[in-house]
Write an enzyme that holds these catalytic residues in place. Structure first.
Site, PDB file in Angstrom:
ATOM      1  N   CYS A  23      -4.858   6.694  -3.060  1.00 49.29           N
ATOM      2  CA  CYS A  23      -4.072   5.487  -3.163  1.00 49.29           C
ATOM      3  C   CYS A  23      -2.742   5.640  -3.727  1.00 49.29           C
ATOM      4  O   CYS A  23      -2.712   6.262  -4.909  1.00 49.29           O
ATOM      5  CB  CYS A  23      -4.840   4.367  -4.057  1.00 49.29           C
ATOM      6  SG  CYS A  23      -4.039   2.912  -4.329  1.00 49.29           S
ATOM      7  N   CYS A  58       0.716  -1.199  -0.118  1.00 48.38           N
ATOM      8  CA  CYS A  58       0.027   0.017   0.082  1.00 48.38           C
ATOM      9  C   CYS A  58       1.193   1.137   0.129  1.00 48.38           C
ATOM     10  O   CYS A  58       1.646   1.470   0.768  1.00 48.38           O
ATOM     11  CB  CYS A  58      -0.891   0.042   1.062  1.00 48.38           C
ATOM     12  SG  CYS A  58      -1.870   1.469   1.349  1.00 48.38           S
TER      13      CYS A  58
END
Length: 278
Positions: A221, A71
C-alpha cells in the site's frame, strides 16, 4: 471492455481508458473485474478521464466497489498506463485525484522504458479530526484501544486516505487479517481506516504489512508506506529523512521533506492486456 492489469509492490489493479470504455455503474464494474474467481482479479480498478484541473484525472475504486480517494501504488500504475498508452505524452505531469492533484515524475531509461516513478504525495495531515478519528485530541499518536480482547497501541494520520499504523517488535504479536479487519471498522473511525503493521529493522528501513480499507489484506500500500514512514519519523522511531519500506510485495522509497511533505518513489509493472466480457 479493454483493460491492462498492472502491479506495484504487489498491489494489483485493472486499468482502463475511461475516455473509450464506459460503464453505467463503475461500483458494480469494479466488483466484477476485481473478483479473483469470477472476474480478472485485482485490489482495485482505475480509469482515466480528461481533467479541467490537471493533465489527466484518475478514478479509483476498491475491490468491494467503494470509491477510494487515492492509492499510492495505484497512482504509479496509473501514471505508467497513461504514459505507455500515449494518453499523456510527457515525463512530468499532474494527476487529478479525489485527494487533490498529485505530481508525477518519470525516470525514463536508455531504451525509453519507465524505470522508476516519483510521486509528490503532498503533506501528511496529522490532525485527528481530519483522519477522521473521534478521539478528541489534536493528533492521534500512540493511543490505546481494545480490539477484541487485545490492547492495541496505534497512531493515525490522513495521507489522502485514513491510515492507522501499529508498530510491532514482532509480526507474530497480531493476526494481521483479524486485527486489521476489526480496526478498519472500529467505531472511532467514522469513515473506516487502512491499517498498517510496521517493524523498524534499521535506522532507514521499515517492514510493513497492510490491511486496506475496502480491499482487505494486500501485499502493499503506497499511501500506507508514506503514512507509516511519517509516523515513524514523527515518533522518533527512525531519524533518517530517506526511508526504505519493505512491503510483502516489494519495496518503496519515501523521502520526508519540510513540514512532512512526502515524496514516494517506486516501480510499476504491466502484467497483461485483455478484454473483459461485461
Amino acid at each position: 471492455m479493454k483493460f491492462s492489469k498492472m502491479q506495484a509492490a504487489g498491489n494489483d489493479f485493472i486499468l482502463m481508458n475511461g475516455m473509450i470504455e464506459k460503464s453505467s455503474n463503475w461500483n458494480e464494474t469494479a466488483k466484477k473485474v476485481c473478483d479473483r474467481h469470477f472476474g480478472i482479479g485485482a485490489d482495485g480498478l482505475m480509469f482515466c478521464e480528461e481533467s479541467l484541473k490537471a493533465d489527466i484525472k484518475m478514478n479509483y475504486y476498491n475491490s468491494d466497489g467503494s470509491r477510494g480517494e487515492m492509492c499510492g501504488n495505484g497512482i504509479r500504475c496509473f501514471a505508467k498506463f497513461v504514459y505507455d498508452n500515449e494518453i499523456v505524452k510527457k515525463d512530468e505531469f499532474s494527476v487529478e485525484t479525489d485527494a487533490g492533484i498529485k505530481y508525477i515524475k518519470l525516470d525514463i531509461g536508455a531504451l525509453g522504458a519507465i524505470e522508476y516513478l516519483k510521486v509528490d504525495m503532498e503533506k501528511v495531515d496529522f490532525k485527528g479530526k481530519n483522519v477522521p478519528c473521534t478521539i478528541e485530541k489534536e493528533n492521534i499518536l500512540e493511543e490505546e484501544i481494545m480490539i477484541g480482547n487485545k490492547k492495541v497501541i496505534f497512531s493515525s494520520v490522513l495521507m489522502g486516505v485514513p491510515h492507522t499504523t501499529i508498530f510491532v517488535e514482532d509480526f507474530d504479536e497480531y493476526d494481521v487479517n483479524e486485527t486489521g479487519s476489526l480496526m478498519e471498522k472500529a467505531d472511532i473511525f467514522p469513515e473506516k481506516t487502512n491499517v498498517n503493521f510496521a517493524k523498524v529493522t534499521a535506522d532507514d528501513t521499515i517492514m510493513i504489512k497492510t490491511w486496506e480499507r475496502g480491499a482487505g489484506r494486500t501485499l502493499g500500500c503506497g499511501t500506507g508506506c508514506c503514512a507509516t514512514a511519517a509516523l515513524a519519523h514523527k515518533l522518533g522511531k527512525i531519524k533518517k529523512d530517506k526511508i526504505k519500506l519493505l512491503a510483502e510485495g516489494g519495496e518503496l522509497f519515501i523521502e520526508i521533506g519540510e513540514d512532512y511533505e512526502i515524496t514516494m518513489s517506486g516501480k510499476a509493472e504491466t502484467i497483461c492486456h485483455g478484454e473483459f466480457l461485461k
